[in-house]
Design a protein around this motif. Structure first.
Motif, PDB file in Angstrom:
ATOM      1  N   THR A  13      13.961   4.695  -6.316  1.00  0.00           N
ATOM      2  CA  THR A  13      12.623   4.512  -5.753  1.00  0.00           C
ATOM      3  C   THR A  13      11.702   5.667  -6.100  1.00  0.00           C
ATOM      4  O   THR A  13      12.081   6.834  -5.973  1.00  0.00           O
ATOM      5  N   GLU A  31       3.797  -0.360   6.867  1.00  0.00           N
ATOM      6  CA  GLU A  31       3.404  -1.540   6.092  1.00  0.00           C
ATOM      7  C   GLU A  31       3.027  -2.687   7.016  1.00  0.00           C
ATOM      8  O   GLU A  31       2.240  -3.552   6.668  1.00  0.00           O
ATOM      9  N   GLY A  51       1.943  -1.018  -6.545  1.00  0.00           N
ATOM     10  CA  GLY A  51       2.879  -0.180  -5.813  1.00  0.00           C
ATOM     11  C   GLY A  51       2.299   1.075  -5.203  1.00  0.00           C
ATOM     12  O   GLY A  51       3.031   1.849  -4.573  1.00  0.00           O
ATOM     13  N   TRP A  62       7.852 -15.019  -3.410  1.00  0.00           N
ATOM     14  CA  TRP A  62       7.256 -14.269  -4.516  1.00  0.00           C
ATOM     15  C   TRP A  62       7.227 -15.078  -5.802  1.00  0.00           C
ATOM     16  O   TRP A  62       6.456 -14.781  -6.709  1.00  0.00           O
ATOM     17  N   ALA A 113       1.976 -10.447  -6.180  1.00  0.00           N
ATOM     18  CA  ALA A 113       3.013  -9.564  -6.716  1.00  0.00           C
ATOM     19  C   ALA A 113       2.412  -8.392  -7.477  1.00  0.00           C
ATOM     20  O   ALA A 113       3.075  -7.362  -7.650  1.00  0.00           O
ATOM     21  N   LYS A 154       0.478  -6.383  -6.438  1.00  0.00           N
ATOM     22  CA  LYS A 154       0.387  -5.259  -5.512  1.00  0.00           C
ATOM     23  C   LYS A 154       1.665  -4.417  -5.515  1.00  0.00           C
ATOM     24  O   LYS A 154       1.675  -3.295  -5.025  1.00  0.00           O
ATOM     25  N   LEU A 155       2.733  -4.960  -6.077  1.00  0.00           N
ATOM     26  CA  LEU A 155       4.034  -4.298  -6.082  1.00  0.00           C
ATOM     27  C   LEU A 155       4.179  -3.365  -7.283  1.00  0.00           C
ATOM     28  O   LEU A 155       3.475  -3.515  -8.280  1.00  0.00           O
ATOM     29  N   LEU A 158       9.555  -3.978  -9.230  1.00  0.00           N
ATOM     30  CA  LEU A 158       9.735  -5.188  -8.439  1.00  0.00           C
ATOM     31  C   LEU A 158       9.098  -6.396  -9.112  1.00  0.00           C
ATOM     32  O   LEU A 158       9.615  -7.512  -9.004  1.00  0.00           O
ATOM     33  N   ARG A 189      14.478  -4.335  -1.193  1.00  0.00           N
ATOM     34  CA  ARG A 189      13.121  -3.793  -1.227  1.00  0.00           C
ATOM     35  C   ARG A 189      12.076  -4.892  -1.098  1.00  0.00           C
ATOM     36  O   ARG A 189      11.082  -4.746  -0.381  1.00  0.00           O
ATOM     37  N   LEU A 190      12.303  -6.028  -1.771  1.00  0.00           N
ATOM     38  CA  LEU A 190      11.371  -7.147  -1.665  1.00  0.00           C
ATOM     39  C   LEU A 190      11.333  -7.698  -0.238  1.00  0.00           C
ATOM     40  O   LEU A 190      10.285  -8.076   0.275  1.00  0.00           O
ATOM     41  N   MET A 196       8.964  -5.900   1.925  1.00  0.00           N
ATOM     42  CA  MET A 196       7.545  -5.983   1.616  1.00  0.00           C
ATOM     43  C   MET A 196       6.910  -7.131   2.374  1.00  0.00           C
ATOM     44  O   MET A 196       7.493  -8.219   2.510  1.00  0.00           O
TER      45      MET A 196
END
Length: 231
Positions: A9, A65, A82, A165, A180, A182-183, A187, A225-226, A229
């Motif tokens: 990460t 978040e 991200g 997603w 997506a 935004k990731l 990801l 991780r997804l 989100m």
């Protein structure tokens, strides 16, 4: 903006030097993101301080978040690729309703001063921006991964999806949620590889994950991780 590598990460953070401090400390905020405040130290030392608090930071990020973001104003922070970017809202009678531009590492939102519903105008402008950037950033990566894996979709479309997603139907038409964009790219790539793998294996069988592992060996971490989100 500095980046510290915590496992797989990337932690993007702001580093503020304060000569009055004797020790460093870290805060995680919805608008400001991860902020490290220290007396004067070397960049490597700053990265190490962030990494040493990596798990705490990731847990804190997951919490913030979920905080409702409310009205978008100058000083808000919005996700793009991200990272949370500073928002500057300005009045511009030359634009129709509202327009979003990404320049010099910030999001500029120009809004017509005569617009009646400011919130709706900004929301629509942000959606248009997100869709356009998804075309620019995501579609070329679909092409790249399709060539890499040899898995060729019948079609690829970007759409607003409320609960997922991406998807791949029986005709091998792939849908990617344009949010997506935004990731982080790691990801985004995982979402693409996941849906391409469904061209070969329609279910989530052992064969599916065996194929997925060829191109996303860390798929379990990516899945987690997804899941953290917010859609």
């Amino acid at each position: 903006m500095p980046v510290a590598q915590y496992g797989t990460t990337e932690i993007h953070y702001s580093h503020i030097i304060d000569t009055s401090l004797k020790h460093g400390y870290i805060t995680v905020d919805f608008y400001e993101g991860v902020v490290l405040k220290t007396p004067p130290i070397e960049n490597d030392k700053a990265d190490q301080l962030v990494i040493s608090k990596g798990r705490w930071i990731m847990d804190k990020v997951k919490l913030v978040e979920r905080i409702p973001q409310g009205e978008i104003i100058t000083g808000s922070r919005l996700l793009y690729l991200g990272r949370r970017y500073y928002v500057q809202v300005t009045k511009d009678p030359a634009v129709k309703d509202a327009l979003v531009r990404f320049t010099q590492s910030k999001l500029n939102i120009a809004i017509n001063p005569d617009v009646e519903d400011r919130t709706s105008a900004i929301d629509k402008a942000l959606e248009n921006f997100t869709r356009d950037k998804a075309k620019e950033k995501i579609l070329p990566r679909v092409k790249k991964w399709s060539e890499t894996t040899g898995l060729i979709p019948n079609s690829v479309n970007l759409r607003k999806l409320s609960k997922r997603w991406g998807s791949c139907n029986n005709d091998n038409d792939i849908l990617i949620n344009f949010d997506a964009v935004k990731l982080p790219f790691s990801l985004i790539d995982y979402i693409i590889i996941h849906e391409l793998t469904h061209i070969k294996h329609k279910d989530h069988s052992k064969d599916f994950y065996r194929e997925l592992s060829k191109y996303a060996p860390d798929w379990e971490d990516m899945d987690e991780r997804l899941g953290d989100m917010k859609l």
